[in-house]
Design an enzyme around this catalytic site. Structure first.
Site, mmCIF file in Angstrom:
data_model
loop_
_atom_site.group_PDB
_atom_site.id
_atom_site.type_symbol
_atom_site.label_atom_id
_atom_site.label_comp_id
_atom_site.label_asym_id
_atom_site.label_seq_id
_atom_site.Cartn_x
_atom_site.Cartn_y
_atom_site.Cartn_z
ATOM 1 N N ASP A 1 -6.213 -3.531 -7.403
ATOM 2 C CA ASP A 1 -6.913 -2.277 -7.081
ATOM 3 C C ASP A 1 -7.965 -1.932 -8.139
ATOM 4 O O ASP A 1 -9.079 -1.536 -7.822
ATOM 5 C CB ASP A 1 -5.923 -1.103 -7.036
ATOM 6 C CG ASP A 1 -5.172 -1.025 -5.720
ATOM 7 O OD1 ASP A 1 -5.640 -1.607 -4.729
ATOM 8 O OD2 ASP A 1 -4.111 -0.369 -5.696
ATOM 9 N N ALA B 1 -2.902 4.735 -7.151
ATOM 10 C CA ALA B 1 -4.316 4.353 -7.161
ATOM 11 C C ALA B 1 -5.017 4.955 -8.381
ATOM 12 O O ALA B 1 -5.856 4.304 -9.010
ATOM 13 C CB ALA B 1 -4.986 4.810 -5.875
ATOM 14 N N LYS C 1 3.666 1.386 -3.852
ATOM 15 C CA LYS C 1 3.136 0.616 -4.975
ATOM 16 C C LYS C 1 3.931 0.763 -6.274
ATOM 17 O O LYS C 1 3.896 -0.114 -7.126
ATOM 18 C CB LYS C 1 1.682 1.023 -5.250
ATOM 19 C CG LYS C 1 0.733 0.568 -4.163
ATOM 20 C CD LYS C 1 -0.680 1.001 -4.479
ATOM 21 C CE LYS C 1 -1.614 0.620 -3.358
ATOM 22 N NZ LYS C 1 -2.982 1.071 -3.577
ATOM 23 N N GLY D 1 -1.640 9.471 -8.411
ATOM 24 C CA GLY D 1 -0.668 8.503 -7.890
ATOM 25 C C GLY D 1 -0.947 7.090 -8.386
ATOM 26 O O GLY D 1 -1.586 6.902 -9.433
ATOM 27 N N THR E 1 0.832 -1.209 0.000
ATOM 28 C CA THR E 1 0.000 0.000 0.000
ATOM 29 C C THR E 1 0.865 1.257 0.000
ATOM 30 O O THR E 1 2.095 1.171 -0.150
ATOM 31 C CB THR E 1 -1.044 -0.059 1.138
ATOM 32 O OG1 THR E 1 -1.963 1.024 0.953
ATOM 33 C CG2 THR E 1 -0.426 0.033 2.527
HETATM 34 P P1 ATR Z 1 -1.651 6.037 -3.980
HETATM 35 O O1 ATR Z 1 -0.891 4.815 -4.303
HETATM 36 O O2 ATR Z 1 -2.686 5.820 -2.890
HETATM 37 O O3 ATR Z 1 -2.255 6.706 -5.166
HETATM 38 P P2 ATR Z 1 0.424 8.065 -4.037
HETATM 39 O O4 ATR Z 1 0.957 7.459 -5.281
HETATM 40 O O5 ATR Z 1 1.368 8.482 -2.954
HETATM 41 O O6 ATR Z 1 -0.583 7.062 -3.309
HETATM 42 O O7 ATR Z 1 -0.515 9.293 -4.461
HETATM 43 C C1 ATR Z 1 -1.135 10.111 -3.529
HETATM 44 C C2 ATR Z 1 -2.051 11.098 -4.232
HETATM 45 O O8 ATR Z 1 -2.690 11.907 -3.219
HETATM 46 C C3 ATR Z 1 -1.314 12.079 -5.140
HETATM 47 O O9 ATR Z 1 -2.146 12.432 -6.212
HETATM 48 C C4 ATR Z 1 -1.098 13.284 -4.211
HETATM 49 O O10 ATR Z 1 -0.973 14.526 -4.868
HETATM 50 P P3 ATR Z 1 0.493 15.077 -5.369
HETATM 51 O O11 ATR Z 1 0.798 14.308 -6.625
HETATM 52 O O12 ATR Z 1 0.281 16.504 -5.601
HETATM 53 O O13 ATR Z 1 1.454 14.774 -4.257
HETATM 54 C C5 ATR Z 1 -2.407 13.285 -3.465
HETATM 55 N N1 ATR Z 1 -2.323 13.997 -2.179
HETATM 56 C C6 ATR Z 1 -1.743 13.578 -1.039
HETATM 57 N N2 ATR Z 1 -1.894 14.504 -0.049
HETATM 58 C C7 ATR Z 1 -2.580 15.537 -0.602
HETATM 59 C C8 ATR Z 1 -3.044 16.793 -0.119
HETATM 60 N N3 ATR Z 1 -2.839 17.175 1.135
HETATM 61 N N4 ATR Z 1 -3.741 17.585 -0.957
HETATM 62 C C9 ATR Z 1 -3.980 17.208 -2.238
HETATM 63 N N5 ATR Z 1 -3.558 16.035 -2.762
HETATM 64 C C10 ATR Z 1 -2.861 15.198 -1.959
#
Ligand code: ATR
Length: 272
Positions: free
Chosen positions: A104, A131, A68, A129, A64
């Site tokens: 997923d 997901a 990933k 990201g 997770t």
């Molecule tokens: P996952 O595998 O769950 O998708 P990830 O690859 O780390 O996890 O992606 C997290 C997503 O949440 C990204 O789109 C991230 O935005 P950024 O690309 O700008 O970092 C988004 N995200 C995380 N915290 C955020 C916040 N406080 N406000 C807006 N977007 C957020």
């Protein structure tokens, strides 16, 4: 009872303490009388974790946030689906060979299809990201009409739009196009601890004829879903994605049909 023959499965993430996978999988093993156990590891260094787990001969590793994408470097094989998505959430140890896949997309699409048809629809996807990549793969497989990606980091949204040939990219503060979208999906971690009181978009952007799906599932009723319900929109809970993805993982790990009701009950009880 745990003995010398017990097969070990685990989830790696950081943070991982919100995960309901251990409860859900252990309940399913117990229901079927299988000698498996499922634990959670908060992991910072993915490489050493995977190498260690491989040498301990674990049966399966669920992956997770935020590992990933990086974890792909340390497995032996990646199937076509995970390759296309560019993210792995399940690794099966097949006689010492670590085989990676992604469940997923399957969980998310099954959850969404319980509430709406996807074919021909326009989607607003928040987040870019791992997901988000799985969702794009699943939505395209279902012949969605168009996907608009909204992300805090605009360059990442643009990159996704180019790579998967989507409709358009927007920064998360430019939400005007959302009103033209029939389905809104939150794949950001906003709504998840430590941001559990936040929504990725303000209430006035949600209309009663839209469907709102939040992949955040702890808490089950995220601020976004509360707003959507108030606006009269149909909602899709993130725990359904975990359920259907988890069923697929269980079947890959054990080779047995998953006890859906047992797994569903755990999610209902513990995601509130
Ligand atoms: P996952 O595998 O769950 O998708 P990830 O690859 O780390 O996890 O992606 C997290 C997503 O949440 C990204 O789109 C991230 O935005 P950024 O690309 O700008 O970092 C988004 N995200 C995380 N915290 C955020 C916040 N406080 N406000 C807006 N977007 C957020």
């Amino acid at each position: 009872m745990i003995n010398a023959k017990t097969k070990l499965c685990c989830i790696i993430g950081n943070p991982v303490k919100h995960s309901l996978s251990p409860l859900m999988h252990n309940a399913a093993y117990r229901a079927l009388g299988l000698n498996f156990v499922f634990v959670a590891f908060d992991v910072i260094d993915v490489k050493t974790a995977i190498l260690g787990l491989k040498s301990l001969n674990v049966a399966a590793i669920v992956v997770t946030v935020p590992h990933k994408i990086e974890v792909r470097k340390y497995v032996d094989q990646i199937d076509k689906t995970a390759e296309k998505i560019g993210a792995v959430n399940t690794i099966i140890n097949n006689a010492g060979i670590l085989k990676a896949t992604n469940t997923d997309w399957f969980g998310a699409i099954k959850a969404l299809k319980e509430q709406t048809q996807i074919k021909g629809k326009t989607v607003a996807l928040l987040g870019a990201g791992g997901a988000a990549r799985a969702l794009i793969y699943g939505l395209k497989k279902e012949k969605v009409d168009a996907i608009n990606v909204f992300n805090r980091n605009f360059a990442k949204a643009e990159k996704l739009v180019k790579e998967f040939r989507l409709k358009a990219a927007f920064p998360l503060h430019n939400l005007s196009q959302i009103r033209f979208c029939e389905i809104i999906i939150n794949s950001t971690s906003v709504g998840l601890e430590p941001e559990e009181d936040k929504s990725p978009l303000p209430a006035n952007y949600i209309k009663s004829n839209q469907i709102v799906f939040d992949i955040v599932y702890t808490p089950r009723e995220t601020p976004l879903l509360k707003m959507a319900k108030k606006a009269g929109a149909k909602v899709v809970y993130g725990d359904k994605m975990v359920l259907y993805g988890g069923i697929k993982q269980f079947e890959l790990i054990t080779g047995k049909k998953a006890p859906k009701e047992v797994m569903e009950k755990i999610l209902q009880v513990y995601s509130n």
